[in-house]
Design a protein around this motif. Sequence first.
Motif, short mmCIF file in Angstrom:
data_model
loop_
_atom_site.label_atom_id
_atom_site.label_comp_id
_atom_site.label_asym_id
_atom_site.label_seq_id
_atom_site.Cartn_x
_atom_site.Cartn_y
_atom_site.Cartn_z
N SER A 64 -158.94 -13.57 -54.59
CA SER A 64 -158.49 -13.89 -53.22
C SER A 64 -158.95 -15.26 -52.77
CB SER A 64 -158.99 -12.83 -52.24
OG SER A 64 -160.41 -12.89 -52.14
N GLY A 65 -159.86 -15.88 -53.54
CA GLY A 65 -160.34 -17.21 -53.18
C GLY A 65 -161.34 -17.19 -52.04
N ARG A 66 -162.19 -16.15 -52.01
CA ARG A 66 -163.24 -16.10 -50.98
C ARG A 66 -164.42 -16.97 -51.41
NH1 ARG A 66 -162.03 -10.53 -50.86
NH2 ARG A 66 -164.05 -9.88 -51.69
N ALA A 67 -164.84 -17.88 -50.53
CA ALA A 67 -165.95 -18.79 -50.83
C ALA A 67 -166.90 -18.83 -49.64
CB ALA A 67 -165.43 -20.19 -51.15
N SER A 141 -167.36 -21.01 -44.16
CA SER A 141 -166.91 -20.11 -45.22
C SER A 141 -165.43 -19.80 -45.05
CB SER A 141 -167.73 -18.82 -45.21
OG SER A 141 -169.09 -19.08 -45.53
N TYR A 142 -164.71 -19.63 -46.16
CA TYR A 142 -163.26 -19.48 -46.05
C TYR A 142 -162.71 -18.55 -47.14
CZ TYR A 142 -162.89 -22.66 -50.07
OH TYR A 142 -162.99 -23.22 -51.31
N SER A 143 -161.45 -18.21 -47.00
CA SER A 143 -160.71 -17.47 -48.02
C SER A 143 -159.32 -18.06 -48.16
CB SER A 143 -160.60 -15.98 -47.66
OG SER A 143 -159.79 -15.30 -48.60
N ASN A 144 -158.80 -18.10 -49.39
CA ASN A 144 -157.41 -18.52 -49.61
C ASN A 144 -156.42 -17.46 -49.18
OD1 ASN A 144 -158.25 -20.93 -50.74
ND2 ASN A 144 -158.28 -20.11 -52.83
N THR A 145 -156.92 -16.24 -48.95
CA THR A 145 -156.08 -15.12 -48.54
C THR A 145 -156.33 -14.84 -47.07
OG1 THR A 145 -156.32 -14.20 -50.77
CG2 THR A 145 -155.46 -12.72 -49.06
N SER A 146 -155.36 -15.16 -46.23
CA SER A 146 -155.56 -15.10 -44.77
C SER A 146 -155.91 -13.69 -44.30
CB SER A 146 -154.33 -15.62 -44.04
OG SER A 146 -153.18 -14.88 -44.40
#
Length: 470
Positions: A64-67, A141-146
């Motif tokens: 999911s691209g969670r960072a 902090s972010y995710s590529n999956t909204s």
Amino acid sequence: MANPKWGFLLLLHVFVFLINLQLGLSEEDPLVQQQLDRVLELPGQSFNISFAHYSGYVTVNQESGRALFYWFTEAVEDPDSKPLVLWLNGGPGCSSIAYGEAEEIGPFHIKPDLSLYLNPYSWNQVANLLFLDSPVGVGFSYSNTSSDLLNNGDKRTAEDSLAFLLKWFERFPQFKGREFYITGESYGGHYVPQLSKAIVKYNKASGENVINLKGYMVGNALTDDFHDHLGVFQFMWSTGLISDQTFKLLNVLCDFQSFIHTSSACDKVLDIASDELGDIDPYSIYTPLCPVNGSQSNRLRKRMKVIGRVNEQYDPCTEKHSVAYFNHAEVQKALHVNKEFAPPKWDTCSDLINENWKDSPRTVLDIYRELMHKGLRIWMFSGDTDAIIPVTSTRYTIDSLKLPTVKPFRAWYDDGKVGGWTQEYEGLTFVSVRGAGHEVPLHKPKLALALIKAFLAGTSMPSLELVSDS
């Protein structure tokens, strides 16, 4: 905030990168990434420091691209001999960078003119400090999956935080095996024991002490909804902040309510209580508010649902300074913030995260009972002028555990003056901090440093006799 040194610093980064290429190392190499994460200088910094610090991202879920974003500061002296301490703020939805680092226990604090000053009571006087913005959607902090931002909760937060730590130790292998402690406050009262449990479980499944967890400490911590509510309402009534009628209604309509998901009837009486409190800061009932233009909302209901917010001398506008500072492009560049995923407006807490929180158990006391038998050092501290998760809540919660007393209730001292009160139980130590609000290190930084020193040493809080004999 332009700085002529930035060109030189950029060249230095390029030089390090080229050296790595020559040695056959890539950016994927953890040791290379560690050096790329090193912060060379911060905008507004006019002083030299003797310790290294790093910031950047660790991807906790590739799919999911969670960072998650972190900021790590080594101890001021001899970091190789000092323990590693993780700090977690709560909310849910509030930034550990905004509060823990920039306003409480971190070395870099912010002045009204957005210059920095060195916090003389930073906990990196005694430990290596790691601050984590968790979960995704908090701080940088972010995710590529909204959809990830709409599906945060306690369970996934603990899982992602564990994944972060495992990868962080790969990036910083010099800290593998180091004594490790988890600290935090407010809704961190959920995060801290839940992550501790996840680490203990992971270590057991691995058959080795992968993360050398020695203990945890929480302050003004949400722990058990029933006892926390009971303590909040009694504190507000006993300090004369609410009427007898509102006190009775709160106990009837908000009894056994979740702090995160309340009923409409409970919300209404919380609004009445908020009106009765007047224009004060319930996080620190005796200190001034930060002046603002226009009307200042003091809805107690909203504040109780975002459990966790705001040196030289106490500055009630610290949060305002943080918002201005961390929204500055040069600050974000210095901290290696990913421009592509940086929020359009950085804020200390996220309403989106808070309002869409999924799972929040009504109590974490079952985790306390489980981990007390694992030999962990467990402390609970409380500022005694906080009306959000007050000292009464913490004492009711501890009392419900029915633990045998090892050392009786007494005053503890700092420089010959009462710093608060303490009681030691079998498996848990309680410490109150006199005159501190919800964020103990913000209001009483010197006393907070005495607290972390005793906790890490595994000793009792200092007595008057020890002070007199020294």
